[in-house]
Every structure is written in C-alpha cells, then in structure tokens.
Design a protein around this motif. Structure first.
Motif, PDB file in Angstrom:
ATOM      1  N   VAL A 266       0.730  -0.795  -0.332  1.00 39.56           N
ATOM      2  CA  VAL A 266      -0.293   0.056   0.115  1.00 39.56           C
ATOM      3  C   VAL A 266       0.776   1.444   0.094  1.00 39.56           C
ATOM      4  O   VAL A 266       0.360   2.476  -0.535  1.00 39.56           O
ATOM      5  N   ASN A 267       1.472   1.318   0.650  1.00 37.61           N
ATOM      6  CA  ASN A 267       2.629   2.029   0.821  1.00 37.61           C
ATOM      7  C   ASN A 267       3.782   2.609  -0.569  1.00 37.61           C
ATOM      8  O   ASN A 267       3.398   3.833  -1.189  1.00 37.61           O
ATOM      9  N   LEU A 495      -1.996  -6.168  -6.422  1.00 32.58           N
ATOM     10  CA  LEU A 495      -2.380  -7.660  -6.324  1.00 32.58           C
ATOM     11  C   LEU A 495      -1.315  -8.557  -5.044  1.00 32.58           C
ATOM     12  O   LEU A 495      -1.922  -9.705  -4.685  1.00 32.58           O
ATOM     13  N   VAL A 496      -0.669  -8.126  -4.482  1.00 36.22           N
ATOM     14  CA  VAL A 496       0.345  -8.502  -3.816  1.00 36.22           C
ATOM     15  C   VAL A 496      -0.420  -7.578  -2.419  1.00 36.22           C
ATOM     16  O   VAL A 496      -0.693  -8.229  -1.319  1.00 36.22           O
ATOM     17  N   ALA A 497      -0.870  -6.652  -1.681  1.00 37.99           N
ATOM     18  CA  ALA A 497      -1.790  -5.806  -1.140  1.00 37.99           C
ATOM     19  C   ALA A 497      -2.905  -6.878  -1.065  1.00 37.99           C
ATOM     20  O   ALA A 497      -3.561  -7.237  -0.042  1.00 37.99           O
ATOM     21  N   ALA A 498      -3.540  -6.940  -2.214  1.00 40.60           N
ATOM     22  CA  ALA A 498      -4.651  -7.955  -1.961  1.00 40.60           C
ATOM     23  C   ALA A 498      -4.435  -9.482  -1.905  1.00 40.60           C
ATOM     24  O   ALA A 498      -5.516  -9.805  -0.639  1.00 40.60           O
ATOM     25  N   ALA A 500      -2.714 -10.134   1.039  1.00 43.42           N
ATOM     26  CA  ALA A 500      -1.771 -10.066   2.101  1.00 43.42           C
ATOM     27  C   ALA A 500      -3.644  -9.809   3.201  1.00 43.42           C
ATOM     28  O   ALA A 500      -3.797 -10.332   4.466  1.00 43.42           O
ATOM     29  N   ALA A 501      -4.642  -8.604   2.554  1.00 45.51           N
ATOM     30  CA  ALA A 501      -5.995  -8.602   2.261  1.00 45.51           C
ATOM     31  C   ALA A 501      -5.951 -10.019   2.742  1.00 45.51           C
ATOM     32  O   ALA A 501      -7.457 -10.491   3.742  1.00 45.51           O
ATOM     33  N   VAL A 502      -6.184 -11.385   1.672  1.00 44.85           N
ATOM     34  CA  VAL A 502      -6.998 -12.333   2.193  1.00 44.85           C
ATOM     35  C   VAL A 502      -6.806 -12.997   2.793  1.00 44.85           C
ATOM     36  O   VAL A 502      -7.454 -13.488   3.466  1.00 44.85           O
ATOM     37  N   LYS A 503      -5.257 -12.923   3.754  1.00 47.45           N
ATOM     38  CA  LYS A 503      -4.239 -13.417   4.147  1.00 47.45           C
ATOM     39  C   LYS A 503      -5.105 -12.811   5.763  1.00 47.45           C
ATOM     40  O   LYS A 503      -4.114 -13.634   7.007  1.00 47.45           O
ATOM     41  N   SER A 508      -6.819   0.337   5.180  1.00 45.37           N
ATOM     42  CA  SER A 508      -7.593   1.550   3.803  1.00 45.37           C
ATOM     43  C   SER A 508      -8.458   0.495   3.064  1.00 45.37           C
ATOM     44  O   SER A 508      -9.181   1.251   2.492  1.00 45.37           O
ATOM     45  N   TYR A 509      -7.738  -0.206   2.767  1.00 51.53           N
ATOM     46  CA  TYR A 509      -8.399  -0.892   0.675  1.00 51.53           C
ATOM     47  C   TYR A 509      -8.745  -2.442   1.486  1.00 51.53           C
ATOM     48  O   TYR A 509      -7.777  -3.387   1.793  1.00 51.53           O
ATOM     49  N   THR A 510      -9.447  -2.705   0.726  1.00 52.31           N
ATOM     50  CA  THR A 510      -9.619  -4.137   0.813  1.00 52.31           C
ATOM     51  C   THR A 510      -9.416  -4.883  -0.043  1.00 52.31           C
ATOM     52  O   THR A 510      -8.914  -4.311  -0.794  1.00 52.31           O
ATOM     53  N   ALA A 511      -9.357  -5.868  -0.600  1.00 49.91           N
ATOM     54  CA  ALA A 511      -8.847  -6.847  -1.309  1.00 49.91           C
ATOM     55  C   ALA A 511      -9.358  -6.535  -2.783  1.00 49.91           C
ATOM     56  O   ALA A 511      -9.003  -6.475  -3.496  1.00 49.91           O
ATOM     57  N   ARG A 512     -10.776  -6.629  -2.750  1.00 51.54           N
ATOM     58  CA  ARG A 512     -11.569  -5.859  -4.162  1.00 51.54           C
ATOM     59  C   ARG A 512     -11.255  -4.609  -4.552  1.00 51.54           C
ATOM     60  O   ARG A 512     -11.317  -4.610  -5.190  1.00 51.54           O
ATOM     61  N   ASP A 513     -11.084  -4.128  -2.867  1.00 49.96           N
ATOM     62  CA  ASP A 513     -11.239  -2.325  -3.325  1.00 49.96           C
ATOM     63  C   ASP A 513      -9.757  -2.439  -4.303  1.00 49.96           C
ATOM     64  O   ASP A 513      -9.521  -2.201  -5.626  1.00 49.96           O
ATOM     65  N   LEU A 514      -8.725  -3.432  -4.247  1.00 49.34           N
ATOM     66  CA  LEU A 514      -7.552  -3.843  -4.654  1.00 49.34           C
ATOM     67  C   LEU A 514      -7.568  -4.306  -6.000  1.00 49.34           C
ATOM     68  O   LEU A 514      -6.812  -3.466  -7.499  1.00 49.34           O
ATOM     69  N   VAL A 515      -8.291  -5.122  -6.075  1.00 44.87           N
ATOM     70  CA  VAL A 515      -7.962  -6.305  -7.294  1.00 44.87           C
ATOM     71  C   VAL A 515      -9.369  -5.285  -8.721  1.00 44.87           C
ATOM     72  O   VAL A 515      -8.667  -5.112  -9.289  1.00 44.87           O
TER      73      VAL A 515
END
Length: 638
Positions: A266-267, A495-498, A500-503, A508-515
């Motif tokens: 995210v950074n 996709l890395v952040a997404a 990690a969110a799934v895990k 600030s962002y959900t996996a769905r936001d990022l994808v």
C-alpha cells in the motif's frame, strides 16, 4: 561455504559493465572486461563496475528460454508441446520425463546465475565505505543480494549464507565445501535486512534508466514478507529443507508478515514515484512502448548493439544472455500453406518470431482463466489470436490466394483465427499443415479454443518479437528478441496487497478494492489485437461489477494469471500458496497433430517434495564431499 565457479580465484564475468554518469544518454553503459579481481573492488571504478554487472546478470535469467520453462511448464498455464524434449517433459511431470538434478538447462539456471551476483554484491558492500561509495549505491547492491537470495530460497529452499569467507562476506577463495542455511535464516539474516536497507536508502527516482529505486525495493520486500508468511503458515504441510521448525527466529507469526506485506504494498501504491498503471493493458505489452512507467525492473536488451543486447542481432541463434523465451511458446505457424503459398512466414514482428513449439497453453487457460474475452482486454493483449498473411514481405507478389470457403484473402488478412467463443458449426476441413476449420462466410480458417492441440495454439503476443529495422520485409526473426524482459511491474503492488488482505491483513483498502483497480484497467480498450483495428471501449464498470463480493485466494491467483500470464510467475505463485497440485494435477489438450481436435486429459504426478526444485548436479560435481554428505545436501526425493 559454497563452491562458486570463478576464474583465477576471482569473479568470472564474460561481460563486465562500467557505470558512467557522463554518457550522452542516461542509461547504463557496458564495456567488455575479462575478469573482476578482489583488488579491482577496492577502487570506485571497480565497485561501480560490479554494480553494472548485477544489472547485466539479469539477462542470464530473465528472458533465458529455460528459466521460462522452469516457471511455467507443469502448471495450469503451460504443458509440454509437440516439439518438447526432456527439458520440458521433466518439468511437466506427466510421465514422459523424470525431474532430477541432471534435468537439462532449466533446473540449474537460478543456482548458477545467482551465486556470482550475490558474491559481487557482497564485494561491493564490503568495499563501498573504503572507496567512499554513496549510500544509495550501496543500497543497489543490497537490493540485488536480497533479490537473488529470494529467487534461490523460493526455488530450492534453504541455501548457504557463507560462501567461504563468513556469513554474507565477499569470498575471494576457491571453496569446495558448502553448508545450507535454513529458510528462516535466509529470510531474516539476508533477504529482509538487505531489502529494508534498500527501501531506506534507495532514491525515489532511478539514477539511470532501468536502475532500482525505493519503490522497486518496497515491492520485493512486500513479496518477501508475503512469501515468508505463507511459508510459516504451511497450510498443506509441505516439507521444507533443510528440515527446520516453521517458526520465525524473531517470534513473529504468519499474520505479522502478511500485515507487513500489505503495509509495504500500500505504501508503494500511495507513493508511486516515477511509476504508474498505464491506462490500457495493451500498452503494457506492445513492443513500441517498452520501458514505460509501469515497468519497474527488467532485463534489458537492444537492437542497436550486440554487447548491450547480450547476443547477436542478425543471423541465426543466440547465446545464454539472449532473450529467446517466447520461442518456446510459439507454435510452428510457418507450416501454414494456403493455395500452394507459404501464407504466414517467419517475421520479426510481435505476433510471429521464431517458433520452437516446446510449451503449449492448456485448454483450461481459455475456458477457465480468460473467460470474459469480450470485455477483459487481457486475453486480447496476451495472446496471438489471428495469424495473418505476410507472404508479400517474403517476396511473393501473388496479390490474393484462395482460402477458407473458396474466398480470396490478401496480405494482412487473417489466415487462421482462434475463436473467442465456442462455435459448434466449425467444420475442420484442413489437414496437417493448419488443422483449421471453416465457418460459412469466413475466409479465414478457424479453431475453437477448447479444441486446440500441442501442435497449433495461440502464441504469446505480450512477449513477442519487436524490431524497428525490418524495412518492410520479414526482418531478423531467427535471432533472440531484442526487447527488455519484464521482471517487476507496478501493477503487482495491488495484487500483493490484495493477497495479504485475503490472508487477514487490514488497512485502508479491501482485497476487492485493490483487485478492482486492476480489473477496471483491464476493461479499457483502445486497440483490438485479434482484429488488428482500433477499438475504443470502456468496459471498466462491467469488469468491476463482475468482481465477486468476497475475494479468496483462488480469485487472487486467477487475477495474477490474467495479469502476468506466461511471464514466469506461475510456478512460484502456486508453490507459495501451496495450490500447485490442486490446480495442475491434470490438464486437457489435443495431441501432436495439427488436425487433432479431440482433446484428452493428461494426469500429472505432483508430489510434496516437488515443491522444491532439486539442487543441480553441477553443484555436486564441484564439491569435495562424501557421497553421504552430498546426499544430505540434496533436497529429499531427488
């Protein structure tokens, strides 16, 4: 300690590159040099030359044909094709080969290429202070030492941190013994500390075109955290080697590392520096747009210099540093003969190039991964879906030839097309040279994607040949690709952040936001590659609306395949998430004849020990050790 194949007890480099800041172009300048000696590292020129070697070394892995084989064959993306040999059968695990330490060119490439780079980086780091090297240049060496250790630990498991002169020390002596460290030791003593230092000290903007930056290091640190988190979690009980408890020396659990991966990614998104998502997926891969703002790291080539290209520019063939990866996944379209004319000839153009027919995409790629072909531009921007007549460029002045349904086609018209959607009315009328069928009213031969075979299938357009010196002809299709090979893209942050969110990571962002950032871009069209015509469409809303409300790891892996298909990510993605056997234990495709449109299911035998590649036999050939010691050094199962 480890035996590294050096010459004259120094770092053997066939091509040493010297960095200069005074060149007329803001690029890395390379100058041939026979060898690096330890004394050379004690000069500013030597340290800078070592840095450039680290960039040059990327060409020995990324774009090397058999490294692509290592990362793709045996997955749900690729299987062995009609012209495959044991280099490919061994990795396909379908019974025709036997994966072992002697397995061809693929198994040993990360091992052989990484150690000289790691030792060079250590030499730079040790001598940097004495020669007054800027902290940001030291950080480049730290990045590359971590980069290669990360490649090694993902491929082979735990690897040596002591090359003969102490842990992470520059080795100047010929050493013929070696001791492997554990996976946690490699991550916590080498990869993570070096990448943290690189993030802290690298500049926001590249020093020269293509050099690493703070955000490149952020991406790799995020990927390292993510991969190490999965390793600690070990959801399917996959064995590791050297055998060690799945515990972190610092006492952190998987969730800690997933959160760190999320934070870093995210950074990187919020502090892009010179990078960004391009507006169109097509522009990420079209050859005329190479070295763009989304490409964060690549192994560079050029059509203007054989030295800087790492291989010949004209003639036939190439060398180890040549970018020949796309040859492996290109079917032999040159056998297409229509009305007695060689209708589609080898051409140095993105849809063509040199065909080796070693690796074929599985049918599941087209029926399960790339499903929304009409609105998702990534299918069209990944594959060659129509082979078009170019006989005029080969010197044949025949104005038209008679093709499907007795209709005439001209140069530039489609000769064979793969249909986006299944059409049961296809009548396969053409024999061995095309295997194509007819649909009423169409002049091109057509093939349903769920009826492809190992002989004739869509090529990989995204990595295809691109040159500017064809001068209206076929150009130089028989030498390696002079395009840079992509290693890391800005899109991977999402996709890395997404993942990690799934895990379990939060922010600030959900996996769905990022994808959906990636999917919205995939809905944007400016050109239809299959039809070879402008197509201005915005399907981003439809793409976002089609995203599931709940994102799981399977959806992340599907998006990674759609975004990075065929670029060498897939085996590493499936091993990291321990989904390899689930995804790739069988696949469907037709046989070796172009006219075979009756696909069958092939079963693979993927054992838990296969999640680590074997240490290559060349390592054991160079070691002074007993047979028992060598057996203990090898990954179990091989």
């Amino acid at each position: 300690m480890i035996k590294i194949r050096f010459k004259n007890v120094s770092i053997a480099i066939l091509l040493i590159a010297l960095l200069t800041g005074s060149c007329t172009e803001d690029i890395i300048q390379e100058e041939p040099r026979g060898v690096f000696t330890p004394e050379f590292f004690q000069t500013e020129l030597g340290v800078q030359g070592g840095l450039t070697f680290l960039y040059e070394r990327l060409r020995d892995v990324y774009g090397f044909a058999y490294f692509l084989n290592l990362g793709e064959t045996g997955t749900d993306e690729y299987c062995a094709a009609q012209s495959a040999n044991n280099n490919f059968f061994d990795l396909d695990l379908a019974g025709q080969g036997n994966l072992r330490p002697e397995s061809g060119f693929s198994i040993g490439r990360p091992w052989g290429a990484s150690w000289p780079a790691i030792n060079t980086a250590s030499g730079i780091i040790e001598n940097a202070e004495a020669v007054g090297l800027d902290e940001s240049l030291i950080a480049e060496a730290q990045f590359f030492r971590a980069f290669y250790y990360f490649l090694l630990v993902q491929t082979y498991g735990g690897v040596p941190l002591d090359l003969g002169s102490g842990e992470l020390a520059f080795n100047q002596s010929a050493v013929r013994t070696s001791v492997r460290n554990t996976v946690p030791e490699v991550y916590t003593r080498a990869i993570i500390p070096d990448l943290i230092a690189a993030v802290d000290n690298l500049p926001d903007n590249p020093r020269l075109t293509g050099t690493v930056t703070k955000n490149v290091a952020r991406l790799y640190l995020a990927k390292a955290y993510l991969t190490y988190g999965w390793w600690l979690e070990n959801p399917n009980g996959i064995p590791t080697y050297p055998d060690t408890p799945r515990t972190d020396p610092d006492g952190n659990g998987p969730s800690y590392y997933f959160q760190q991966a999320y934070n870093l990614a995210v950074n990187g998104i919020e502090n892009p520096g010179p990078y960004r998502l391009l507006d169109y997926f097509y522009d990420v891969h079209v050859g005329s747009n190479d070295r763009h703002e989304e490409m964060m790291l690549y192994s560079d080539r050029t059509e203007t210099s054989a030295i800087y290209n790492g291989g010949p520019l004209t003639g036939f063939g190439g060398t180890d540093g040549t970018n020949t990866a796309v040859w492996m996944v290109t079917s032999n379209y040159t056998t297409i003969s229509v009305d007695g004319v060689a209708a589609v000839q080898r051409e140095a153009a993105q849809s063509y190039g040199r065909p080796w027919t070693r690796m074929a995409p599985t049918i599941g790629v087209f029926t399960q991964t790339f499903t929304n072909k009409d609105i998702d531009s990534r299918y069209d921007g990944t594959f060659v879906t129509s082979y078009r007549g170019n006989w005029d460029k080969g010197g044949d002045e025949t104005p038209t030839i008679t093709a499907a349904n007795g209709l005439e086609i001209e140069p530039g018209d489609a000769v064979v097309s793969f249909l986006d959607e299944y059409d049961p009315s296809v009548s396969y009328v053409n024999g061995g040279n095309i295997g194509g069928g007819e649909i009423s009213g169409r002049s091109d031969y057509v093939i349903n994607l769920n009826e492809i075979n190992r002989r004739f299938y869509p090529g990989l357009w995204k990595l295809g040949t691109y040159r500017t010196d064809n001068q209206g002809g076929l150009g130089e299709p028989n030498v390696g690709n002079t395009r840079p090979f992509p290693i890391a893209k800005y899109s991977e942050f999402y996709l890395v952040a997404a993942e990690a969110a799934v895990k379990g990571a939060s922010g600030s962002y959900t996996a769905r936001d990022l994808v959906n950032v990636i999917r919205a871009r995939a809905g944007m069209w400016r050109f239809d590659n299959g039809e070879q015509q402008e197509r201005i469409e915005d399907n981003s809303a439809a793409m976002v609306n089609a995203t599931p409300a709940v994102i799981d790891i399977d959806y992340i892996l599907a998006e990674r395949s759609r975004e990075f298909f065929g670029e060498g990510y897939r085996w590493y993605d499936l091993v990291r998430t321990q989904k390899w056997n689930e995804y790739a234990s069988s696949y469907e495709i037709g046989g070796n004849d172009a006219s075979d449109h009756n696909p069958t299911v092939t079963t693979r035998t993927i054992e838990p020990y296969h999640y680590l590649r074997p240490i290559p036999q060349t390592q054991f050939d160079r070691m002074d050790a007993t047979e028992a010691e060598k057996a203990a050094y090898q990954n179990p199962g091989y």
